[in-house]
Scaffold this motif. Structure first.
Motif, mmCIF file in Angstrom:
data_model
loop_
_atom_site.group_PDB
_atom_site.id
_atom_site.type_symbol
_atom_site.label_atom_id
_atom_site.label_comp_id
_atom_site.label_asym_id
_atom_site.label_seq_id
_atom_site.Cartn_x
_atom_site.Cartn_y
_atom_site.Cartn_z
ATOM 1 N N GLY A 1 36.014 40.663 40.771
ATOM 2 C CA GLY A 1 36.728 39.566 40.642
ATOM 3 C C GLY A 1 37.305 39.460 40.541
ATOM 4 O O GLY A 1 38.422 40.869 41.786
ATOM 5 N N GLU A 2 38.819 38.863 40.502
ATOM 6 C CA GLU A 2 39.750 38.149 40.203
ATOM 7 C C GLU A 2 40.621 37.901 39.378
ATOM 8 O O GLU A 2 39.757 36.853 38.508
ATOM 9 N N ILE A 3 41.943 38.296 38.712
ATOM 10 C CA ILE A 3 42.547 37.986 37.779
ATOM 11 C C ILE A 3 44.225 37.582 38.003
ATOM 12 O O ILE A 3 44.446 37.727 39.360
ATOM 13 N N ARG A 4 44.336 36.334 38.055
ATOM 14 C CA ARG A 4 45.437 35.744 38.401
ATOM 15 C C ARG A 4 46.378 35.274 36.808
ATOM 16 O O ARG A 4 45.761 34.773 36.417
ATOM 17 N N ARG A 5 47.005 35.171 37.518
ATOM 18 C CA ARG A 5 48.506 35.160 36.225
ATOM 19 C C ARG A 5 49.466 34.063 37.219
ATOM 20 O O ARG A 5 50.285 33.988 37.439
ATOM 21 N N SER A 6 49.699 33.031 36.276
ATOM 22 C CA SER A 6 51.058 31.983 37.454
ATOM 23 C C SER A 6 52.062 31.948 36.771
ATOM 24 O O SER A 6 52.179 32.853 35.138
ATOM 25 N N SER A 7 53.221 32.248 37.726
ATOM 26 C CA SER A 7 54.379 32.654 36.433
ATOM 27 C C SER A 7 54.813 30.605 36.611
ATOM 28 O O SER A 7 54.353 29.591 37.113
ATOM 29 N N ALA A 8 56.049 30.313 35.616
ATOM 30 C CA ALA A 8 56.805 29.558 35.403
ATOM 31 C C ALA A 8 57.541 29.156 36.139
ATOM 32 O O ALA A 8 57.681 27.674 36.455
ATOM 33 N N ASP A 9 57.954 29.418 37.464
ATOM 34 C CA ASP A 9 58.342 28.863 38.632
ATOM 35 C C ASP A 9 57.553 28.774 40.035
ATOM 36 O O ASP A 9 57.665 28.827 40.947
ATOM 37 N N GLY A 10 55.935 28.485 39.742
ATOM 38 C CA GLY A 10 54.871 28.324 40.056
ATOM 39 C C GLY A 10 53.980 29.339 41.313
ATOM 40 O O GLY A 10 53.301 28.891 42.110
ATOM 41 N N SER A 11 54.333 30.206 41.545
ATOM 42 C CA SER A 11 54.001 31.923 41.781
ATOM 43 C C SER A 11 53.069 32.236 41.160
ATOM 44 O O SER A 11 52.619 32.140 40.497
ATOM 45 N N GLU A 12 52.090 32.946 41.635
ATOM 46 C CA GLU A 12 50.710 33.389 41.122
ATOM 47 C C GLU A 12 50.691 34.522 42.067
ATOM 48 O O GLU A 12 50.718 35.468 43.050
ATOM 49 N N GLU B 1 42.776 44.895 27.919
ATOM 50 C CA GLU B 1 43.909 46.726 27.749
ATOM 51 C C GLU B 1 44.789 47.241 28.361
ATOM 52 O O GLU B 1 46.166 47.289 28.226
ATOM 53 N N ASN B 2 45.189 45.661 29.091
ATOM 54 C CA ASN B 2 46.642 45.866 30.352
ATOM 55 C C ASN B 2 47.694 44.610 30.081
ATOM 56 O O ASN B 2 49.062 44.402 30.453
ATOM 57 N N GLY B 3 46.958 43.853 30.104
ATOM 58 C CA GLY B 3 47.639 42.621 29.939
ATOM 59 C C GLY B 3 48.656 42.516 31.433
ATOM 60 O O GLY B 3 47.936 42.612 32.542
ATOM 61 N N ASP B 4 49.702 42.422 31.146
ATOM 62 C CA ASP B 4 50.938 41.430 32.516
ATOM 63 C C ASP B 4 50.877 43.247 33.137
ATOM 64 O O ASP B 4 51.387 42.798 34.252
ATOM 65 N N ALA B 5 51.096 44.103 32.659
ATOM 66 C CA ALA B 5 50.966 45.629 33.391
ATOM 67 C C ALA B 5 50.043 45.783 35.166
ATOM 68 O O ALA B 5 50.041 46.652 35.368
ATOM 69 N N LEU B 6 48.894 44.688 34.309
ATOM 70 C CA LEU B 6 47.750 44.869 35.940
ATOM 71 C C LEU B 6 48.306 44.240 36.566
ATOM 72 O O LEU B 6 48.578 44.507 38.123
ATOM 73 N N PHE B 7 49.998 43.881 36.966
ATOM 74 C CA PHE B 7 49.735 42.986 37.836
ATOM 75 C C PHE B 7 51.181 43.521 38.695
ATOM 76 O O PHE B 7 52.691 43.511 39.282
ATOM 77 N N ASP B 8 51.761 45.042 37.893
ATOM 78 C CA ASP B 8 52.991 45.337 38.400
ATOM 79 C C ASP B 8 52.809 46.442 39.659
ATOM 80 O O ASP B 8 51.758 46.470 39.587
#
Length: 100
Positions: free
Chosen positions: A51-62, A93-100
């Motif tokens: 699967g895929e996990i997505r997070r949207s930022s306030a500036d509209g980037s994903e 387990e990871n939260g935002d660290a997934l996207f580092d």
């Protein structure tokens, strides 16, 4: 249920990205602000948890994080649910660290 059984027996349904592209989304849910997409991958007569996990930022980037796991099952719907569960676990387990 009979339709799913027939598709499994005949190899129909086109689930799992058989053309080499991304697998289709089998299910999705929003969890703690993240969008989790279940995208099981077909491998012969079984499906792999993916699967895929997505997070949207306030500036509209994903930001996107793709996962593929060793878990498999012959039932597509079961693997969709397992993929969503694995996505929730990764977020916990990871939260935002997934996207580092």
């Amino acid at each position: 249920m009979l339709r799913a059984l027939w598709q499994r027996l005949t190899g129909g349904g086109g689930q799992g990205g058989e053309d080499g592209g991304d697998p289709p989304v089998g299910g999705e849910e929003t969890y703690h602000g993240y969008l989790i997409l279940a995208m099981p991958r077909r491998e012969g007569n079984i499906y792999r948890v993916a699967g895929e996990i997505r997070r949207s930022s306030a500036d509209g980037s994903e930001a996107r994080y793709t996962f593929v796991r060793v878990d498999t099952d012959g039932d597509y719907d079961t693997v969709v649910q397992l993929s969503l569960r694995k996505g929730r676990l990764l977020v916990d387990e990871n939260g935002d660290a997934l996207f580092d």
